[in-house]
Design a protein around this motif. Structure first.
Motif, short mmCIF file in Angstrom:
data_model
loop_
_atom_site.label_atom_id
_atom_site.label_comp_id
_atom_site.label_asym_id
_atom_site.label_seq_id
_atom_site.Cartn_x
_atom_site.Cartn_y
_atom_site.Cartn_z
N GLY A 166 72.36 105.48 49.23
CA GLY A 166 71.02 105.95 48.98
C GLY A 166 70.45 105.57 47.63
O GLY A 166 69.46 106.16 47.19
N ALA A 167 71.06 104.60 46.95
CA ALA A 167 70.58 104.20 45.63
C ALA A 167 69.15 103.68 45.70
O ALA A 167 68.75 103.02 46.67
N GLN A 168 68.35 104.01 44.67
CA GLN A 168 66.96 103.55 44.57
C GLN A 168 66.90 102.41 43.56
O GLN A 168 67.21 102.59 42.39
N CYS A 169 66.51 101.23 44.02
CA CYS A 169 66.49 100.04 43.18
C CYS A 169 65.06 99.50 43.08
O CYS A 169 64.24 99.71 43.98
N TYR A 170 64.79 98.77 41.99
CA TYR A 170 63.47 98.19 41.76
C TYR A 170 63.61 96.73 41.36
O TYR A 170 64.54 96.35 40.62
#
Length: 306
Positions: A28-32
């Motif tokens: 569930g990591a949030q990356c940009y």
């Protein structure tokens, strides 16, 4: 020669956009990632000992249908398939996946599926990649009010979901110094007698940029007249040239062109060196060949005399 140029660009780190990093080892990591830039995704610690794994992206069509497209397939440390190999690179030894020239379509939910030696799924996890346009410039405009207050407006260009912050002499503004607004809005009004170097910074998840700022000048001119005024920090000459109107609008200076120019010069010099080296080797080869031919002719002449 194209391979040599590509290798030099990789060594020098020449890129055409912002590079971001994200740890995707947690589910569930949030990356940009920056539009047009590069993102480095840490998918696992070491992939060399994993029997088989796949990496896919889940997208939603116009009809709200969820589809899964497999991007990467690795079996026994061999990359069987990489559908975006022309702009990406996977390193099994450290488990990082690098994607260059990011576009809006690269955003979405990615899923990593790991299989054991029996072909059964041993682990599944996802990460969300969001693409944002980086902040390209910041404009700062000030207005002096009738009671000595100062209204300041900070605006950005080219950035998605901008966030604003203000500092005075390198520290965060306090509520006691503000007549209206707060340090997270793009418009503030300073109270009377507030002085120092005022700077606005704009950021999002992939970039950050700051203005040169305004500074408060309090001095006595040669004619004895006392001046107290906010002026543009980069043009701080109020006490020397009082007739010069200070600028109240600025853009941050972008040094990327200078950096790219220096790197380009290094690449050109390296290519010239390579060209000279190969030319020297070619000339040396011709000299050795001529020497060998001369020796052969000498032997023939001796034989004819005998």
């Amino acid at each position: 020669m194209e391979a040599v140029i590509g290798l030099l660009l990789m060594i020098l780190g020449v890129s055409h956009g912002v590079e971001t990093y994200c740890d995707g080892r947690q589910n569930g990591a949030q990356c940009y990632g920056a539009l047009g830039g590069t993102v480095v995704l840490q998918l696992m610690d070491n992939a060399s000992e994993i029997s088989r794994y796949t990496w896919s992206i889940k997208t939603t069509t116009k009809t709200d249908t969820r589809t899964t497209t497999t991007i990467l397939i690795v079996i026994k440390n061999v990359i069987v398939s990489n559908t975006i190999a022309n702009r990406s690179f996977f390193t099994p030894s450290n488990g990082t996946f690098r994607i260059n020239n990011l576009s809006w379509t690269d955003g979405g939910e990615y899923e990593l599926v790991i299989f054991d030696s029996d072909g059964k799924i041993s682990e599944q996890r996802t990460l969300q990649l969001t693409i944002q346009a980086p902040v390209s410039s910041v404009l700062l405009v000030s207005e002096c009010l009738s009671q000595g207050e100062m209204r300041v407006s900070c605006s950005s260009e080219g950035g998605d979901s901008p966030q604003y912050s203000w500092t005075l002499d390198g520290r965060t503004l306090t509520d006691a110094e503000l007549l209206s607004g707060n340090t997270e809005t793009n418009n503030i009004t300073l109270k009377q007698k507030v002085s120092g170097r005022l700077v606005c910074s704009v950021r999002n998840q992939v970039s950050r940029i700051s203005t040169c700022g305004f500074t408060f000048i309090n001095c006595t001119l040669p004619n004895g007249m006392r001046m107290s005024k906010w002026v543009f920090a980069a043009n701080n000459n109020l006490c020397i040239e009082p007739t010069t109107a200070p600028n109240t609008r600025t853009e941050t200076v972008d040094h990327s062109l200078l950096i790219c120019g220096v790197r380009a010069a290094v690449v050109v010099l390296a290519l010239i060196g390579i060209t000279v080296y190969f030319a020297w080797k070619k000339r040396k080869y011709k000299m050795v060949r001529r020497k060998m031919e001369h020796q052969e002719n000498s032997v023939v002449m001796v034989e004819m005399r005998s």
